[in-house]
Write a protein that holds these residues in place. Structure first.
Motif, PDB file in Angstrom:
ATOM      1  N   TYR A   1       1.046  -1.338  -0.328  1.00  0.00           N
ATOM      2  CA  TYR A   1       0.173   0.006  -0.105  1.00  0.00           C
ATOM      3  C   TYR A   1       1.130   1.415  -0.041  1.00  0.00           C
ATOM      4  CZ  TYR A   1      -3.538   3.217   1.420  1.00  0.00           C
ATOM      5  OH  TYR A   1      -4.159   4.219   1.453  1.00  0.00           O
ATOM      6  N   THR A   2       2.225   0.793   0.892  1.00  0.00           N
ATOM      7  CA  THR A   2       3.630   2.321   0.997  1.00  0.00           C
ATOM      8  C   THR A   2       3.975   2.147  -0.242  1.00  0.00           C
ATOM      9  OG1 THR A   2       2.561   1.783   3.165  1.00  0.00           O
ATOM     10  CG2 THR A   2       4.396   3.688   2.603  1.00  0.00           C
ATOM     11  N   CYS A   3       3.911   1.330  -0.908  1.00  0.00           N
ATOM     12  CA  CYS A   3       4.923   1.565  -1.643  1.00  0.00           C
ATOM     13  C   CYS A   3       4.755   2.809  -2.992  1.00  0.00           C
ATOM     14  CB  CYS A   3       5.418  -0.370  -2.661  1.00  0.00           C
ATOM     15  SG  CYS A   3       6.811   0.232  -4.046  1.00  0.00           S
ATOM     16  N   PRO A   4       5.751   3.788  -3.321  1.00  0.00           N
ATOM     17  CA  PRO A   4       5.246   4.732  -4.081  1.00  0.00           C
ATOM     18  C   PRO A   4       5.458   4.198  -5.668  1.00  0.00           C
ATOM     19  CG  PRO A   4       7.100   5.496  -3.458  1.00  0.00           C
ATOM     20  CD  PRO A   4       6.825   4.133  -2.042  1.00  0.00           C
ATOM     21  N   ALA A   5       6.983   2.893  -5.855  1.00  0.00           N
ATOM     22  CA  ALA A   5       6.390   2.644  -6.886  1.00  0.00           C
ATOM     23  C   ALA A   5       5.910   1.420  -7.690  1.00  0.00           C
ATOM     24  CB  ALA A   5       8.414   2.260  -7.077  1.00  0.00           C
ATOM     25  N   ARG A   6       4.243   1.111  -6.638  1.00  0.00           N
ATOM     26  CA  ARG A   6       3.483   0.388  -7.023  1.00  0.00           C
ATOM     27  C   ARG A   6       3.982  -1.376  -7.332  1.00  0.00           C
ATOM     28  NH1 ARG A   6      -0.272   2.122  -4.575  1.00  0.00           N
ATOM     29  NH2 ARG A   6      -1.439   0.359  -5.663  1.00  0.00           N
ATOM     30  N   LEU A   7       5.293  -1.667  -6.668  1.00  0.00           N
ATOM     31  CA  LEU A   7       5.679  -3.112  -6.294  1.00  0.00           C
ATOM     32  C   LEU A   7       5.149  -4.292  -6.031  1.00  0.00           C
ATOM     33  CD1 LEU A   7       8.598  -1.478  -7.174  1.00  0.00           C
ATOM     34  CD2 LEU A   7       9.552  -3.778  -5.990  1.00  0.00           C
ATOM     35  N   PRO A   8       4.747  -5.753  -6.607  1.00  0.00           N
ATOM     36  CA  PRO A   8       3.482  -6.522  -5.844  1.00  0.00           C
ATOM     37  C   PRO A   8       4.479  -7.462  -4.712  1.00  0.00           C
ATOM     38  CG  PRO A   8       4.840  -7.059  -7.716  1.00  0.00           C
ATOM     39  CD  PRO A   8       4.869  -5.484  -7.441  1.00  0.00           C
ATOM     40  N   LEU A   9       5.214  -6.509  -3.253  1.00  0.00           N
ATOM     41  CA  LEU A   9       5.572  -6.857  -2.764  1.00  0.00           C
ATOM     42  C   LEU A   9       4.633  -8.623  -2.190  1.00  0.00           C
ATOM     43  CD1 LEU A   9       6.853  -3.343  -1.497  1.00  0.00           C
ATOM     44  CD2 LEU A   9       7.724  -5.053  -2.625  1.00  0.00           C
ATOM     45  N   THR A  10       3.536  -7.576  -1.353  1.00  0.00           N
ATOM     46  CA  THR A  10       3.041  -8.578  -0.737  1.00  0.00           C
ATOM     47  C   THR A  10       2.312  -9.850  -1.365  1.00  0.00           C
ATOM     48  OG1 THR A  10       1.618  -7.335   0.989  1.00  0.00           O
ATOM     49  CG2 THR A  10       0.708  -9.618   0.846  1.00  0.00           C
ATOM     50  N   HIS A  11       1.977 -10.259  -2.546  1.00  0.00           N
ATOM     51  CA  HIS A  11       1.839 -11.120  -3.128  1.00  0.00           C
ATOM     52  C   HIS A  11       2.952 -11.670  -3.497  1.00  0.00           C
ATOM     53  CE1 HIS A  11      -0.652 -13.624  -7.465  1.00  0.00           C
ATOM     54  NE2 HIS A  11       1.237 -12.539  -7.253  1.00  0.00           N
ATOM     55  N   ALA A  12       4.187 -11.189  -4.050  1.00  0.00           N
ATOM     56  CA  ALA A  12       5.567 -12.179  -3.785  1.00  0.00           C
ATOM     57  C   ALA A  12       5.885 -12.183  -2.416  1.00  0.00           C
ATOM     58  CB  ALA A  12       6.946 -11.381  -3.958  1.00  0.00           C
ATOM     59  N   PHE A  13       5.364 -11.568  -1.389  1.00  0.00           N
ATOM     60  CA  PHE A  13       5.826 -13.236  -0.403  1.00  0.00           C
ATOM     61  C   PHE A  13       4.562 -13.912  -0.144  1.00  0.00           C
ATOM     62  CE2 PHE A  13       7.210  -8.611   1.469  1.00  0.00           C
ATOM     63  CZ  PHE A  13       8.067  -8.433   0.550  1.00  0.00           C
ATOM     64  N   ARG A  14       3.316 -13.850  -0.881  1.00  0.00           N
ATOM     65  CA  ARG A  14       2.635 -14.791  -0.372  1.00  0.00           C
ATOM     66  C   ARG A  14       3.064 -16.980  -1.576  1.00  0.00           C
ATOM     67  NH1 ARG A  14      -2.660 -11.609  -1.213  1.00  0.00           N
ATOM     68  NH2 ARG A  14      -3.112 -10.885   1.436  1.00  0.00           N
ATOM     69  N   LEU A  15       3.592 -15.424  -2.616  1.00  0.00           N
ATOM     70  CA  LEU A  15       4.444 -17.109  -3.384  1.00  0.00           C
ATOM     71  C   LEU A  15       5.264 -17.647  -2.596  1.00  0.00           C
ATOM     72  CD1 LEU A  15       3.642 -15.380  -7.258  1.00  0.00           C
ATOM     73  CD2 LEU A  15       2.118 -16.782  -5.476  1.00  0.00           C
ATOM     74  N   GLY A  16       6.414 -16.563  -2.447  1.00  0.00           N
ATOM     75  CA  GLY A  16       7.606 -17.773  -1.300  1.00  0.00           C
ATOM     76  C   GLY A  16       6.772 -18.042  -0.511  1.00  0.00           C
ATOM     77  N   LYS A  17       6.092 -17.793   0.351  1.00  0.00           N
ATOM     78  CA  LYS A  17       5.327 -18.853   1.380  1.00  0.00           C
ATOM     79  C   LYS A  17       4.681 -20.131   0.567  1.00  0.00           C
ATOM     80  CE  LYS A  17       3.911 -15.841   5.249  1.00  0.00           C
ATOM     81  NZ  LYS A  17       2.253 -15.112   6.028  1.00  0.00           N
ATOM     82  N   GLN A  18       4.668 -20.340  -0.178  1.00  0.00           N
ATOM     83  CA  GLN A  18       4.131 -21.280  -0.535  1.00  0.00           C
ATOM     84  C   GLN A  18       4.640 -22.134  -1.606  1.00  0.00           C
ATOM     85  OE1 GLN A  18      -0.405 -21.193  -1.662  1.00  0.00           O
ATOM     86  NE2 GLN A  18       0.548 -23.939  -1.797  1.00  0.00           N
ATOM     87  N   GLU A  19       6.108 -21.149  -1.619  1.00  0.00           N
ATOM     88  CA  GLU A  19       7.219 -22.021  -2.331  1.00  0.00           C
ATOM     89  C   GLU A  19       7.726 -22.789  -0.897  1.00  0.00           C
ATOM     90  OE1 GLU A  19      10.898 -21.263  -4.856  1.00  0.00           O
ATOM     91  OE2 GLU A  19       9.712 -20.198  -5.220  1.00  0.00           O
ATOM     92  N   VAL A  20       7.649 -22.358   0.103  1.00  0.00           N
ATOM     93  CA  VAL A  20       8.473 -23.140   1.374  1.00  0.00           C
ATOM     94  C   VAL A  20       7.866 -24.165   1.403  1.00  0.00           C
ATOM     95  CG1 VAL A  20       8.604 -22.958   3.913  1.00  0.00           C
ATOM     96  CG2 VAL A  20       9.614 -21.062   2.074  1.00  0.00           C
ATOM     97  N   ASN A  21       6.095 -24.046   1.862  1.00  0.00           N
ATOM     98  CA  ASN A  21       5.484 -25.056   2.293  1.00  0.00           C
ATOM     99  C   ASN A  21       4.971 -26.153   1.464  1.00  0.00           C
ATOM    100  OD1 ASN A  21       4.243 -23.139   4.891  1.00  0.00           O
ATOM    101  ND2 ASN A  21       2.942 -22.250   3.456  1.00  0.00           N
TER     102      ASN A  21
END
Ligand code: SF4
Ligand code: SF4
Length: 234
Positions: free
Chosen positions: A191-211
């Motif tokens: 929400y805060t990122c002025p560059a609009r990077l999909p940070l949270t989406h990437a972290f969800r995918l990272g968690k999925q990969e670990v799981n």
């Protein structure tokens, strides 16, 4: 019973934040509130436990917030689990023509839906529809190293580096050095990122990969144990 009034801030309702705000205790990395001597139940869950224990009534209804700039007449609606979301939007006067995005859940943590062909589940608390003017998608976003994502993270993680390492495919550093699995997916960094990077989406995918890796390792260990037991019996 003691009622604690907390400051209005986001995220406040997440388990770890509530434990710290109310008791001053910190839930250790990778642990649950019970490890800090606390249990968290929201009001809905508490009422559901009462109805199940004293009335024998399972959870069959949900109260769903139907809102967003794409909804003609936003409302809170109590409906049976399994209700098609089209029925909810119909009860709110329908969707505006310029609606472009549907989200199941809250605006920060909800999941975008492909179409209207979904139903209310036991975890559905909100259904949001957004109209065209709120589109903030950026093609090929680039980090400008402003550090704002680090400043807003309630878990004191480093989203900028977490994203960088995930994009490099280095899930090991993301998990074990940057503690990516501690991310509560609050969406504050995105929400805060002025560059609009999909940070949270990437972290969800990272968690999925670990799981996925954990489940594969568990299945392999079970198969090896079973094979060893069969060999011993033979
Ligand atoms: S979503 Fe972003 S801000 Fe929220 S906990 Fe995860 S890294 Fe931190
Ligand atoms: S808020 Fe966005 S642009 Fe700023 S450092 Fe974080 S990822 Fe980069």
């Amino acid at each position: 019973m003691v009622v604690e009034v907390l400051h209005t801030r986001y995220p406040q309702g997440a388990e770890k934040q509530l434990v710290q705000a109310v008791s001053g205790r910190q839930v250790p990395s990778g642990k649950l509130p019970a490890d800090a001597g606390c249990c968290i139940f929201n009001l809905n869950t508490t009422c559901a436990i009462y109805r199940a224990v004293y009335e024998g009534m399972p959870v069959v209804n949900k109260i769903v917030t139907v809102s967003g700039s794409g909804v003609i007449d936003p409302k809170n609606i109590e409906c049976p689990i399994g209700t098609p979301i089209t029925k909810l939007f119909d009860a709110c006067g329908g969707l505006k023509d310029e609606t472009y995005k549907l989200i199941m859940g809250g605006p920060m943590m909800g999941l975008a839906q492909y179409d209207l062909d979904v139903t209310v589940g036991k975890g559905t608390g909100a259904m949001l529809a957004f109209a065209d003017k709120e589109e903030q998608y950026v093609e090929d976003p680039q980090c400008i190293r402003c550090g704002k994502c680090v400043g807003v993270c309630p878990i004191r993680l480093e989203p900028i580096f977490m994203y960088k390492y995930l994009m490099k495919g280095d899930v090991d550093t993301w998990q074990n050095v940057l503690h990516g699995m501690d991310c509560i997916e609050c969406g504050a960094c995105t929400y805060t990122c002025p560059a609009r990077l999909p940070l949270t989406h990437a972290f969800r995918l990272g968690k999925q990969e670990v799981n996925n890796a954990r489940m594969a390792a568990k299945a392999k260990a079970e198969a090896e144990a079973k094979a060893a037991a069969e060999k011993k019996e033979a």
